[in-house]
Scaffold this active site. Structure first.
Site, PDB file in Angstrom:
ATOM      1  N   THR A 146       0.828  -1.204   0.000  1.00  0.00           N
ATOM      2  CA  THR A 146       0.000   0.000   0.000  1.00  0.00           C
ATOM      3  C   THR A 146       0.859   1.249   0.000  1.00  0.00           C
ATOM      4  O   THR A 146       1.942   1.262   0.584  1.00  0.00           O
ATOM      5  CB  THR A 146      -0.866   0.016   1.283  1.00  0.00           C
ATOM      6  OG1 THR A 146      -1.619  -1.183   1.322  1.00  0.00           O
ATOM      7  CG2 THR A 146      -1.803   1.205   1.339  1.00  0.00           C
TER       8      THR A 146
ATOM      9  N   ARG B  10     -11.867 -10.330  -1.340  1.00  0.00           N
ATOM     10  CA  ARG B  10     -11.562  -9.614  -0.081  1.00  0.00           C
ATOM     11  C   ARG B  10     -11.231  -8.149  -0.386  1.00  0.00           C
ATOM     12  O   ARG B  10     -10.465  -7.842  -1.270  1.00  0.00           O
ATOM     13  CB  ARG B  10     -10.381 -10.282   0.617  1.00  0.00           C
ATOM     14  CG  ARG B  10      -9.965  -9.634   1.929  1.00  0.00           C
ATOM     15  CD  ARG B  10      -8.794  -8.677   1.757  1.00  0.00           C
ATOM     16  NE  ARG B  10      -8.339  -8.129   3.028  1.00  0.00           N
ATOM     17  CZ  ARG B  10      -7.477  -7.121   3.125  1.00  0.00           C
ATOM     18  NH1 ARG B  10      -7.001  -6.538   2.052  1.00  0.00           N
ATOM     19  NH2 ARG B  10      -7.119  -6.659   4.302  1.00  0.00           N
ATOM     20  N   VAL B  11     -11.835  -7.258   0.377  1.00  0.00           N
ATOM     21  CA  VAL B  11     -11.543  -5.825   0.245  1.00  0.00           C
ATOM     22  C   VAL B  11     -11.019  -5.339   1.590  1.00  0.00           C
ATOM     23  O   VAL B  11     -11.577  -5.670   2.633  1.00  0.00           O
ATOM     24  CB  VAL B  11     -12.816  -5.041  -0.156  1.00  0.00           C
ATOM     25  CG1 VAL B  11     -12.565  -3.537  -0.114  1.00  0.00           C
ATOM     26  CG2 VAL B  11     -13.277  -5.455  -1.555  1.00  0.00           C
ATOM     27  N   GLY B  12      -9.958  -4.576   1.553  1.00  0.00           N
ATOM     28  CA  GLY B  12      -9.371  -4.060   2.789  1.00  0.00           C
ATOM     29  C   GLY B  12      -9.873  -2.671   3.122  1.00  0.00           C
ATOM     30  O   GLY B  12     -10.942  -2.231   2.671  1.00  0.00           O
ATOM     31  N   ASP B  13      -9.099  -1.973   3.908  1.00  0.00           N
ATOM     32  CA  ASP B  13      -9.470  -0.640   4.375  1.00  0.00           C
ATOM     33  C   ASP B  13      -9.231   0.452   3.334  1.00  0.00           C
ATOM     34  O   ASP B  13      -9.908   1.483   3.335  1.00  0.00           O
ATOM     35  CB  ASP B  13      -8.657  -0.299   5.640  1.00  0.00           C
ATOM     36  CG  ASP B  13      -7.153  -0.416   5.390  1.00  0.00           C
ATOM     37  OD1 ASP B  13      -6.731  -1.335   4.650  1.00  0.00           O
ATOM     38  OD2 ASP B  13      -6.397   0.407   5.928  1.00  0.00           O
TER      39      ASP B  13
ATOM     40  N   THR C 228      -2.054   2.112   6.863  1.00  0.00           N
ATOM     41  CA  THR C 228      -1.493   0.930   6.216  1.00  0.00           C
ATOM     42  C   THR C 228      -1.456  -0.174   7.255  1.00  0.00           C
ATOM     43  O   THR C 228      -1.480   0.096   8.457  1.00  0.00           O
ATOM     44  CB  THR C 228      -0.107   1.225   5.609  1.00  0.00           C
ATOM     45  OG1 THR C 228       0.336   0.076   4.872  1.00  0.00           O
ATOM     46  CG2 THR C 228       0.938   1.566   6.647  1.00  0.00           C
ATOM     47  N   GLY C 229      -1.403  -1.408   6.781  1.00  0.00           N
ATOM     48  CA  GLY C 229      -1.412  -2.522   7.714  1.00  0.00           C
ATOM     49  C   GLY C 229      -2.628  -3.397   7.509  1.00  0.00           C
ATOM     50  O   GLY C 229      -3.217  -3.415   6.420  1.00  0.00           O
TER      51      GLY C 229
ATOM     52  N   GLY D  45      -5.965  -4.325   7.123  1.00  0.00           N
ATOM     53  CA  GLY D  45      -7.162  -3.532   6.830  1.00  0.00           C
ATOM     54  C   GLY D  45      -8.367  -3.882   7.675  1.00  0.00           C
ATOM     55  O   GLY D  45      -9.149  -2.994   8.039  1.00  0.00           O
TER      56      GLY D  45
HETATM   57  C1  SD4 Z   1      -5.153  -3.866   3.207  1.00  0.00           C
HETATM   58  N1  SD4 Z   1      -4.211  -1.974   4.356  1.00  0.00           N
HETATM   59  O1  SD4 Z   1      -5.634  -4.210   2.154  1.00  0.00           O
HETATM   60  C2  SD4 Z   1      -4.053  -2.836   3.210  1.00  0.00           C
HETATM   61  C3  SD4 Z   1      -2.732  -3.537   3.140  1.00  0.00           C
HETATM   62  C4  SD4 Z   1      -1.510  -2.725   3.425  1.00  0.00           C
HETATM   63  O2  SD4 Z   1       0.803  -2.575   3.110  1.00  0.00           O
HETATM   64  O3  SD4 Z   1      -1.505  -1.672   4.001  1.00  0.00           O
HETATM   65  N2  SD4 Z   1      -0.359  -3.251   3.001  1.00  0.00           N
HETATM   66  O4  SD4 Z   1      -5.492  -4.374   4.280  1.00  0.00           O
END
Ligand code: SD4
Length: 343
Positions: free
Chosen positions: A202, A230-233, A253-254, A256
């Site tokens: 990200t 799957r959908v993240g944040d 980031t991280g 989600g």
């Molecule tokens: C997610 N936040 O899809 C994103 C992944 C991410 O570095 O930050 N990766 O969950």
């Protein structure tokens, strides 16, 4: 009635701001323009954003053009060169917000090189906020974006083949310090790609322009080898990205799922509204994630926020060590900063 109205006005202040002794954005000098971006990949992205900001350009253009550099880079884990889902298909999520509080986003977008620009088109050319999957791709094509070949980059192909050997559903995300061990759906381990880069999937960018307007962007391939769909944040306004031009902006980031469950960037901006400086706001939002997990569990998760307030002050906070971000302003020429962390 008159007295009640007077009391209401005096507690809100003449311009409607809640008065807080620790927080009075109006009386401080503003650092502008400025751009702040997640991870070391933010350095190259900031260069592009700074060219726009330093020529008195709009923050919105800066945050779009900035992260496009990362989406373009085949050696990065954002954009079409990134790791696929567990069915071997790269699906991209992105969001963008402008100084009017407008937002646009796409999720599960395939074969389009610049999801951030499609997100901007959603914001500007439709009455909607979020388009997903096949519909998002159809919209992108209608807007003139070319459909790229369905092909994994060399790095992604190698990583995917490696992963297929076990096909263990053990998504890996952003834990760079090596303390967390893989083992189970909720454990997150460090992973270095064959090109030597870490597995940041990200990039999130926030900018303030010479007019003092704020904008933000976030673009990602999401979690490597995720479940299809799957959908993240990142494409969720208020989770992965939030901008309130009166107060400030934040991007995450991280992992989600943790960010979505705590409405992380909205929460960060609301902490800034209450008077928290950006770093304290990020810390409070990170602590919310830790609080809803056990400490042991939290130690296996990475969530990080960066924030920028209306005065051009910046801050960040992460659960785990290893998170960094880049700041570019007239005084801070693309400085790479290590974030403070909870553990
Ligand atoms: C997610 N936040 O899809 C994103 C992944 C991410 O570095 O930050 N990766 O969950």
């Amino acid at each position: 009635m008159q007295r009640r109205k007077f009391l209401q006005m005096s507690s809100l202040g003449a311009s409607g701001w809640i008065i807080n002794p620790t927080f009075n954005l109006r009386n401080k000098t503003v650092t502008k323009p400025l751009v702040i971006t997640t991870w070391e990949t933010g350095i190259a992205a900031n260069e592009a954003a700074w060219r726009i900001l330093s020529a008195d350009g709009r923050a919105l253009d800066a945050v779009e053009k900035g992260v496009m550099v990362t989406e373009d880079s085949i050696n990065c884990c954002v954009g079409l060169g990134a790791n696929p889902d567990r069915d071997g298909i790269v699906t991209l999520d992105a969001s963008i917000m402008d100084e009017y509080g407008n937002g646009g986003a796409v999720a599960g977008l395939e074969r389009i090189k610049h999801p951030i620009s499609v997100a901007r088109k959603v914001m500007e050319n439709t009455p909607h906020v979020l388009l997903v999957g096949a519909g998002a791709q159809e919209f992108a094509v209608q807007q003139g974006f070319p459909l790229e070949p369905q092909k994994l980059s060399e790095d992604a192909e190698a990583e995917y083949k490696k992963w297929l050997k076990t096909s263990q559903y053990n998504p890996v995300i952003n834990v760079e310090n090596g303390r967390a061990k893989a083992g189970g759906e909720s454990a997150f381990a460090p992973m270095k790609l064959s090109n030597g880069a870490w597995n940041h999937d990200t990039i999130g960018m926030l900018a303030i322009d010479v007019k003092g307007n704020l904008s933000g962007s976030c673009t990602t391939s999401g979690m490597a080898f995720k479940v299809r769909g799957r959908v993240g944040d990142s494409p969720c306004i208020g989770a992965g990205l939030y901008v309130d031009n009166e107060i400030g902006a934040a991007v995450s980031t991280g992992l989600g799922e943790e960010v979505i469950k705590t409405a992380g960037t909205f929460l960060t901006v609301e902490f800034m509204r209450q008077g928290y400086p950006p770093e304290a706001a990020c810390k409070a939002a990170v602590e919310r994630v830790i609080k809803r997990n056990s400490v042991d569990k939290a130690k296996t998760i990475q969530v990080a926020y960066i924030a920028l307030n209306k005065n051009g002050q910046t801050g960040a906070y992460a659960i785990q060590k290893g998170f960094n971000y880049a700041v570019y302003s007239n005084d801070r020429k693309n400085e790479l900063v290590s974030s403070k962390t909870a553990f």
